[in-house]
Design a protein around this motif. Structure first.
Motif, PDB file in Angstrom:
ATOM      1  N   ALA A  99      78.124  82.850   6.491  1.00 60.37           N
ATOM      2  CA  ALA A  99      78.565  84.144   6.159  1.00 60.37           C
ATOM      3  C   ALA A  99      79.460  84.948   7.064  1.00 60.37           C
ATOM      4  O   ALA A  99      80.351  85.644   7.191  1.00 60.37           O
ATOM      5  N   PRO A 104      82.302  89.965   8.441  1.00 57.32           N
ATOM      6  CA  PRO A 104      81.628  90.877   7.651  1.00 57.32           C
ATOM      7  C   PRO A 104      81.317  92.143   8.529  1.00 57.32           C
ATOM      8  O   PRO A 104      81.100  93.551   8.124  1.00 57.32           O
ATOM      9  N   ASP A 113      74.345  84.772  10.957  1.00 55.64           N
ATOM     10  CA  ASP A 113      74.448  84.243   9.740  1.00 55.64           C
ATOM     11  C   ASP A 113      72.863  84.207   9.272  1.00 55.64           C
ATOM     12  O   ASP A 113      72.119  83.567  10.096  1.00 55.64           O
ATOM     13  N   ASP A 120      74.133  86.264   2.947  1.00 59.23           N
ATOM     14  CA  ASP A 120      74.802  87.336   4.045  1.00 59.23           C
ATOM     15  C   ASP A 120      74.685  87.199   5.417  1.00 59.23           C
ATOM     16  O   ASP A 120      74.081  86.154   5.679  1.00 59.23           O
TER      17      ASP A 120
END
Length: 192
Positions: A99, A104, A113, A120
């Motif tokens: 992720a 993000p 991660d 997510d």
């Protein structure tokens, strides 16, 4: 005499009459099926391609119905790849989606991660910053140590930039001391 006229074979089998003097026929299951092919025997059943373990351990296997001889491999939630077992040449199998590759987290945060099946990542602001750490959230902003009122009322407060977690307290003109509310504070200069 054609032995196939008596329909001795399963509907998923082909019938071939055996030449005389034989009185029977040979039943052969069609592609994708197995069994003896006889109505009075085991008949013909779909060959379950999943029994040969064609898929990665992190994938689900779904047999493709006959006449197909294969199976569909789909990586489980949180994994990506073709789903095939890695012993097949040129396959990728299934691996954690990673992720953090999607960036993000805010630029002032670390990204970890979360292992599959999670899809997510955990974003943690650097020392001296506060917030949820997410690009799509509040991000990370510098902490203001002056908000905690560390200075004496007779001192000015200046936040020290991150990664520092403290502030500098300076006594106002006419006062002396460390300027801290928890220290000596600020005392008036003695007049002479």
């Amino acid at each position: 005499m054609d032995a196939c006229l008596a329909n001795p074979c399963d509907a998923k089998a082909t019938c071939k009459d055996n030449p005389a003097p034989a009185l029977n026929a040979t039943c052969t299951c069609k592609t994708g099926y197995r069994g003896d092919g006889l109505v009075s025997g085991t008949g013909c059943s779909d060959i379950d391609a999943c029994l040969t373990n064609p898929c990665d351990a992190k994938a689900t296997c779904k047999d493709n119905p006959a006449p197909s001889l294969g199976a569909a491999c789909t990586c489980n939630t949180g994994y990506t790849g073709d789903g095939l077992a890695k012993w097949h040449e040129g396959t990728s199998g299934c691996s954690d989606m990673g992720a953090c590759l999607d960036n993000p987290c805010h630029t002032k945060a670390t990204c970890i991660d979360n292992p599959a099946p999670a899809m997510d990542a955990t974003c943690t602001c650097y020392r001296g910053y506060t917030g949820d750490g997410l690009v799509s959230g509040s991000g990370c902003s510098e902490m203001d140590a002056c908000l905690a009122n560390p200075c004496d009322a007779k001192a000015t407060c200046k936040d020290n930039p991150a990664p520092a977690l403290d502030a500098t307290c300076t006594c106002k003109t006419g006062y002396n001391g460390d300027g801290l509310a928890s220290g000596t504070g600020c005392l008036e200069w003695p007049l002479i």
